[in-house]
Design a protein around this motif. Structure first.
Motif, PDB file in Angstrom:
ATOM      1  N   TYR A  95       8.635  -5.317  -2.033  1.00 49.52           N
ATOM      2  CA  TYR A  95       7.881  -5.069  -0.797  1.00 49.52           C
ATOM      3  C   TYR A  95       7.239  -3.704  -0.874  1.00 49.52           C
ATOM      4  CZ  TYR A  95       6.820  -3.505   3.858  1.00 49.52           C
ATOM      5  OH  TYR A  95       6.164  -2.985   4.942  1.00 49.52           O
ATOM      6  N   HIS A  96       6.029  -3.630  -0.389  1.00 45.18           N
ATOM      7  CA  HIS A  96       5.335  -2.355  -0.239  1.00 45.18           C
ATOM      8  C   HIS A  96       4.514  -2.448   1.038  1.00 45.18           C
ATOM      9  CE1 HIS A  96       2.279   0.756  -0.945  1.00 45.18           C
ATOM     10  NE2 HIS A  96       3.151   1.295  -1.778  1.00 45.18           N
ATOM     11  N   HIS A  97       4.412  -1.365   1.768  1.00 45.80           N
ATOM     12  CA  HIS A  97       3.645  -1.368   3.012  1.00 45.80           C
ATOM     13  C   HIS A  97       2.229  -1.884   2.806  1.00 45.80           C
ATOM     14  CE1 HIS A  97       1.854  -0.024   6.795  1.00 45.80           C
ATOM     15  NE2 HIS A  97       0.874   0.487   6.049  1.00 45.80           N
ATOM     16  N   GLY A  98       1.652  -1.636   1.648  1.00 48.96           N
ATOM     17  CA  GLY A  98       0.300  -2.086   1.344  1.00 48.96           C
ATOM     18  C   GLY A  98      -0.652  -0.917   1.244  1.00 48.96           C
ATOM     19  N   PHE A  99      -1.895  -1.213   0.907  1.00 51.98           N
ATOM     20  CA  PHE A  99      -2.865  -0.170   0.626  1.00 51.98           C
ATOM     21  C   PHE A  99      -4.259  -0.759   0.748  1.00 51.98           C
ATOM     22  CE2 PHE A  99      -0.994  -2.102  -3.102  1.00 51.98           C
ATOM     23  CZ  PHE A  99      -2.086  -2.763  -3.638  1.00 51.98           C
ATOM     24  N   GLY A 100      -5.248   0.094   0.667  1.00 51.00           N
ATOM     25  CA  GLY A 100      -6.633  -0.351   0.641  1.00 51.00           C
ATOM     26  C   GLY A 100      -7.204  -0.570   2.025  1.00 51.00           C
ATOM     27  N   GLY A 101      -8.444  -1.009   2.021  1.00 51.57           N
ATOM     28  CA  GLY A 101      -9.151  -1.237   3.271  1.00 51.57           C
ATOM     29  C   GLY A 101      -9.347  -2.719   3.526  1.00 51.57           C
ATOM     30  N   SER A 102     -10.204  -3.007   4.437  1.00 49.27           N
ATOM     31  CA  SER A 102     -10.470  -4.393   4.791  1.00 49.27           C
ATOM     32  C   SER A 102     -11.557  -4.938   3.878  1.00 49.27           C
ATOM     33  CB  SER A 102     -10.920  -4.474   6.252  1.00 49.27           C
ATOM     34  OG  SER A 102     -11.172  -5.819   6.607  1.00 49.27           O
ATOM     35  N   ALA A 103     -11.152  -5.571   2.793  1.00 48.03           N
ATOM     36  CA  ALA A 103     -12.098  -6.161   1.845  1.00 48.03           C
ATOM     37  C   ALA A 103     -12.679  -7.425   2.473  1.00 48.03           C
ATOM     38  CB  ALA A 103     -11.398  -6.477   0.532  1.00 48.03           C
ATOM     39  N   LYS A 104     -13.931  -7.350   2.885  1.00 41.29           N
ATOM     40  CA  LYS A 104     -14.523  -8.426   3.684  1.00 41.29           C
ATOM     41  C   LYS A 104     -14.579  -9.761   2.970  1.00 41.29           C
ATOM     42  CE  LYS A 104     -17.343  -5.568   6.655  1.00 41.29           C
ATOM     43  NZ  LYS A 104     -18.660  -5.347   7.200  1.00 41.29           N
TER      44      LYS A 104
END
Length: 135
Positions: free
Chosen positions: A15-24
Motif C-alpha cells: 500500500y502507498h498513499h499514491g502520487f501524481g496528478g489527475s491524468a485525464k
C-alpha cells in the motif's frame, strides 16, 4: 493464511498513499507496469491520492524461482477512489478550476479465500467494488 493442518501461505499487499496528478486520459493506468516492477513480491498493489477509482487484474509477469524455474504470475492493482465528490454540480471548487473530469465515488473490498489444490496452497482473492450512487 493457515490451513487446518498448520501449513501457511502468504498474499503480499503493498500500500502507498499514491502520487501524481489527475491524468485525464489514462487515469494513472500507465503506472501499473512500473509499480509492478518496483514491487515484484507483491500480489496486490493499492494506491490512492488521485481520487480515481479503478481495478486492473490483467498485469501478468514472468518470474524466476531460486532454483531457476521460470513461471508466470499476475498482480492485481487497486486504485482506490474517494468518498468526496469534488466536482459536484461543476460550478466551483478546486477540481472544477483545474478542469478535472468527474470521478467515480466509492472504494473496494478484497475477499480472501484459502484453497489447497494438488499439494499447493493458494490464496484466491476477489476484488469487490463498493459503489456509491452519485448520478
Amino acid at each position: 493464511m493457515k490451513s487446518p493442518g498448520g501449513t501457511s501461505t502468504v498474499c503480499n499487499i503493498h500500500y502507498h498513499h499514491g502520487f501524481g496528478g489527475s491524468a485525464k486520459r489514462s487515469k494513472g493506468m500507465l503506472d501499473v507496469q512500473i509499480e509492478a516492477m518496483k514491487y515484484p513480491d507483491a500480489h496486490i498493489l493499492v494506491r490512492g491520492h488521485t481520487h480515481q477509482k479503478w481495478f486492473d487484474p490483467s498485469t501478468a509477469r514472468m518470474r524466476v524461482t531460486r532454483n531457476g524455474k521460470i513461471y508466470k504470475d499476475k498482480i492485481k492493482y487497486i486504485q482506490s477512489g474517494s468518498y468526496v465528490d469534488g466536482i459536484g454540480t461543476g460550478k466551483a471548487g478546486w477540481p472544477v478550476e483545474k478542469n478535472f473530469n468527474p470521478t467515480d465515488i466509492g472504494g473496494w473490498f478484497v475477499d480472501f479465500k484459502y484453497k489447497k489444490s494438488n499439494d499447493s496452497q493458494l490464496i484466491i482473492t476477489q476484488v469487490i467494488e463498493t459503489p456509491v450512487e452519485t448520478f
